[in-house]
Design an enzyme around this catalytic site. Sequence first.
Site, PDB file in Angstrom:
ATOM      1  N   ASP A 139       0.861  -1.185   0.000  1.00  0.00           N
ATOM      2  CA  ASP A 139       0.000   0.000   0.000  1.00  0.00           C
ATOM      3  C   ASP A 139       0.898   1.236   0.000  1.00  0.00           C
ATOM      4  OD1 ASP A 139      -2.016   1.894   0.581  1.00  0.00           O
ATOM      5  OD2 ASP A 139      -3.100   0.496   1.844  1.00  0.00           O
ATOM      6  N   LYS A 179      -1.143  -1.664  -4.521  1.00  0.00           N
ATOM      7  CA  LYS A 179      -2.002  -0.489  -4.606  1.00  0.00           C
ATOM      8  C   LYS A 179      -1.104   0.743  -4.815  1.00  0.00           C
ATOM      9  CE  LYS A 179      -5.411  -0.298  -1.566  1.00  0.00           C
ATOM     10  NZ  LYS A 179      -6.175   0.045  -0.330  1.00  0.00           N
ATOM     11  N   PHE A 235     -10.630   0.199   0.030  1.00  0.00           N
ATOM     12  CA  PHE A 235     -10.313  -0.601   1.215  1.00  0.00           C
ATOM     13  C   PHE A 235     -10.808  -2.024   0.991  1.00  0.00           C
ATOM     14  CE2 PHE A 235     -10.392  -2.137   5.546  1.00  0.00           C
ATOM     15  CZ  PHE A 235      -9.176  -1.650   6.014  1.00  0.00           C
ATOM     16  N   VAL A 236      -9.865  -2.971   0.956  1.00  0.00           N
ATOM     17  CA  VAL A 236     -10.191  -4.352   0.631  1.00  0.00           C
ATOM     18  C   VAL A 236      -9.958  -5.282   1.814  1.00  0.00           C
ATOM     19  CG1 VAL A 236      -9.828  -4.106  -1.853  1.00  0.00           C
ATOM     20  CG2 VAL A 236      -7.905  -4.729  -0.390  1.00  0.00           C
TER      21      VAL A 236
END
Length: 179
Positions: A102, A130, A151-152
């Site tokens: 991220d 990401k 948001f996963v």
Amino acid sequence: MLNDIERVLVSEAELEAKVQELADKIAADYKDKNPVFIGILKGSFVFMADLMRKINIYCDIDFMAVSSYGNKSKSSGAVNITKDLGQDIEGRHVVIIEDILDSGRTLSYLKKYLMNRAPASISICTLLDKPARREADINADYFGFDIPDEFVVGYGLDYAEHYRNLPFIGVLKPEIYSE
């Protein structure tokens, strides 16, 4: 729990196919090198378990617990190592297994931290990348899916320790994690 998911981003079938593809690439690259795979807990445990069952070379595994999120949807920026390695990696080829790349701050910190132990090499394998959120200058050597800035959860990824057991990657509804 399923009502908290806005939509499925990566299906079970897509995950299975991508994990096999990554396993094949890594096994080819590390044939005869006996690498150490280091899973970053807790998020990587599902991905790493599936990946390791598909890698057909001699290797070792170890785990580290590293956190920068707590029960938040965004990283605090402070990296906290709560479980360190149980083996020496000096002179070894290391593959860090992570669930998501991220901001990159945690993996950047971790790679520098492990480099101080004089491994032969360090590479990073992440299931999800990401790039829209990247703050640190770091990239994965192996990655499964390039995902949007959402948001996963699922397949090991959590929000406040929930949703890890979903068999797919889903986008969590914003009202669930709004602060």
